[in-house]
Write an enzyme that holds these catalytic residues in place. Structure first.
Site, PDB file in Angstrom:
ATOM      1  N   ASP A 183      -1.908 -15.446  -3.201  1.00 16.08           N
ATOM      2  CA  ASP A 183      -1.339 -14.132  -2.954  1.00 16.08           C
ATOM      3  C   ASP A 183      -1.376 -13.334  -4.251  1.00 16.08           C
ATOM      4  O   ASP A 183      -1.030 -13.872  -5.321  1.00 16.08           O
ATOM      5  CB  ASP A 183       0.111 -14.285  -2.465  1.00 16.08           C
ATOM      6  CG  ASP A 183       0.584 -13.082  -1.679  1.00 16.08           C
ATOM      7  OD1 ASP A 183      -0.155 -12.646  -0.796  1.00 16.08           O
ATOM      8  OD2 ASP A 183       1.692 -12.602  -1.967  1.00 16.08           O
ATOM      9  N   ASN A 214      -0.389  -1.015  -5.414  1.00 13.30           N
ATOM     10  CA  ASN A 214      -0.801   0.017  -4.466  1.00 13.30           C
ATOM     11  C   ASN A 214      -0.010   1.298  -4.673  1.00 13.30           C
ATOM     12  O   ASN A 214      -0.565   2.401  -4.684  1.00 13.30           O
ATOM     13  CB  ASN A 214      -0.603  -0.485  -3.032  1.00 13.30           C
ATOM     14  CG  ASN A 214      -1.909  -0.670  -2.284  1.00 13.30           C
ATOM     15  OD1 ASN A 214      -2.944  -0.176  -2.703  1.00 13.30           O
ATOM     16  ND2 ASN A 214      -1.855  -1.383  -1.184  1.00 13.30           N
ATOM     17  N   HIS A 223      -3.963   3.766  -2.963  1.00 15.31           N
ATOM     18  CA  HIS A 223      -4.615   2.831  -2.041  1.00 15.31           C
ATOM     19  C   HIS A 223      -6.107   2.637  -2.320  1.00 15.31           C
ATOM     20  O   HIS A 223      -6.655   1.569  -2.042  1.00 15.31           O
ATOM     21  CB  HIS A 223      -4.398   3.300  -0.595  1.00 15.31           C
ATOM     22  CG  HIS A 223      -2.974   3.165  -0.144  1.00 15.31           C
ATOM     23  ND1 HIS A 223      -2.398   1.953   0.124  1.00 15.31           N
ATOM     24  CD2 HIS A 223      -2.005   4.092   0.057  1.00 15.31           C
ATOM     25  CE1 HIS A 223      -1.140   2.117   0.491  1.00 15.31           C
ATOM     26  NE2 HIS A 223      -0.870   3.418   0.450  1.00 15.31           N
ATOM     27  N   ASP A 283      -7.652  -0.994  -2.819  1.00 20.04           N
ATOM     28  CA  ASP A 283      -8.806  -1.568  -2.118  1.00 20.04           C
ATOM     29  C   ASP A 283      -9.806  -2.159  -3.106  1.00 20.04           C
ATOM     30  O   ASP A 283     -10.366  -3.244  -2.879  1.00 20.04           O
ATOM     31  CB  ASP A 283      -9.494  -0.500  -1.263  1.00 20.04           C
ATOM     32  CG  ASP A 283      -8.692  -0.133  -0.024  1.00 20.04           C
ATOM     33  OD1 ASP A 283      -7.718  -0.850   0.288  1.00 20.04           O
ATOM     34  OD2 ASP A 283      -9.041   0.865   0.626  1.00 20.04           O
ATOM     35  N   GLU A 318      -3.006  -8.916   1.165  1.00 16.44           N
ATOM     36  CA  GLU A 318      -3.409  -9.351  -0.172  1.00 16.44           C
ATOM     37  C   GLU A 318      -3.444 -10.865  -0.291  1.00 16.44           C
ATOM     38  O   GLU A 318      -3.456 -11.412  -1.394  1.00 16.44           O
ATOM     39  CB  GLU A 318      -2.459  -8.776  -1.227  1.00 16.44           C
ATOM     40  CG  GLU A 318      -1.050  -9.305  -1.186  1.00 16.44           C
ATOM     41  CD  GLU A 318      -0.120  -8.538  -0.254  1.00 16.44           C
ATOM     42  OE1 GLU A 318       1.096  -8.612  -0.467  1.00 16.44           O
ATOM     43  OE2 GLU A 318      -0.609  -7.871   0.679  1.00 16.44           O
TER      44      GLU A 318
END
Length: 306
Positions: free
Chosen positions: A176, A184, A189, A193, A220
């Protein structure tokens, strides 16, 4: 279909007639890779190793005949997707019906016409390439390009069965990204990404052995499956993956853990056995991941599966 795509195609010719093998070789070698077998038993071995997209199968073979060979090819997970074309002088309806029922997809009549052989083999190589491309679309995560949850579930089940049959250990590793929500929120965002893509590349470039793969599990979170891996080896892999992400020095100024992006890792190694549920294995790995987060993140924890 381009010559480059055709050149990647593999065809297996199964026939005990040296003259026919020579003729088919002369026709096929101009646009694809060709291998040969002279019996049904040998065909099964060669096909499992070479993974041909197309198999040209003679009916009259020593030992296993064409029907038996076709049935065996279609019953094996390693060769079930190959297109089987019978090369035969038989044209009776009963023969064709039985061949189709066993999984054959086409016929090439003897004596054969080189143009017909070329056209039919190219057609089935094209279909195989299109099917593979569609499978890639279905099984790949559209954002990161690595395998998705659908592939993970299917492939993990296959590896679980294989390792249970061989009584060998394997490992499932859950990862994770630490404080990804803060990343983020802080960078946006679009940057989030790109961060996911970078981590996916780092993880996938570190996992390369046969039977191993990385998948995006969701959000994630990523999962790694390692074949033939003891608990000690799996533990080292968890530490190694932590180091790879940390050493990429991806800035994360919003992380309470440190100035750069890090991951938390949960590891479980086990020997699959009858009655063992995959869901229990995943929960065991998830518990190890939770422990890694509880321990301050940027670390790997190992859980035992009893």
């Amino acid at each position: 279909m381009s010559d480059k795509t055709l050149a990647k195609g593999k065809v297996l010719v199964v026939d005990d007639n040296p003259q026919l093998i020579k003729m088919l070789s002369a026709i096929l070698r101009g646009f694809c890779s060709v291998s040969f077998a002279t019996s049904g038993e040998e065909a099964l071995q060669v096909a499992a190793k070479q993974q041909p997209q197309v198999i040209l199968l003679d009916m009259q073979l020593p030992g296993m005949d064409g029907f038996e060979t076709c049935k065996a090819l279609k019953s094996s997970a390693a060769t079930a997707n190959a297109a089987v074309l019978f090369v035969t002088a038989h044209s009776e309806a009963d023969f064709e019906v039985r061949a189709l029922e066993l999984g054959a997809v086409d016929f090439i009549a003897k004596p054969f016409n080189p143009a017909v052989v070329t056209a039919r083999v190219k057609t089935h190589l094209l279909l195989a390439a299109q099917t593979e491309a569609m499978r890639e679309l279905i099984e790949r995560d559209s954002l990161t390009g690595i395998y998705n949850r659908r592939y993970f579930d299917k492939q993990l089940g296959g590896e679980f069965t294989r390792h249970r049959r061989q009584a060998l250990p394997m490992a499932v590793i859950m990862l994770d990204i630490d404080h990804f929500k803060l990343y983020n929120d802080g960078y946006g965002h679009v940057a989030g990404d790109e961060c996911l893509r970078q981590v996916a590349d780092i993880l996938s470039s570190g996992i390369r052995r046969p039977g191993e793969f990385v998948a995006r599990y969701g959000g994630e979170e990523f999962c790694v499956v390692r074949a033939h891996t003891t608990q000690e080896e799996a533990a080292k892999t968890g530490v190694y993956l932590c180091e790879r992400v940390r050493n990429a020095v991806i800035p994360h100024e919003f992380s309470p853990t440190g100035a750069y992006l890090t991951i938390s890792v949960g590891v479980v190694s086990f020997v699959p056995r009858q009655g063992m549920a995959l869901q229990d294995v995943l929960e065991c790995a998830d518990q190890a991941l939770y422990q890694a987060k509880k321990s301050g993140r940027n670390t790997s924890c190992v859980n035992s599966f009893d």
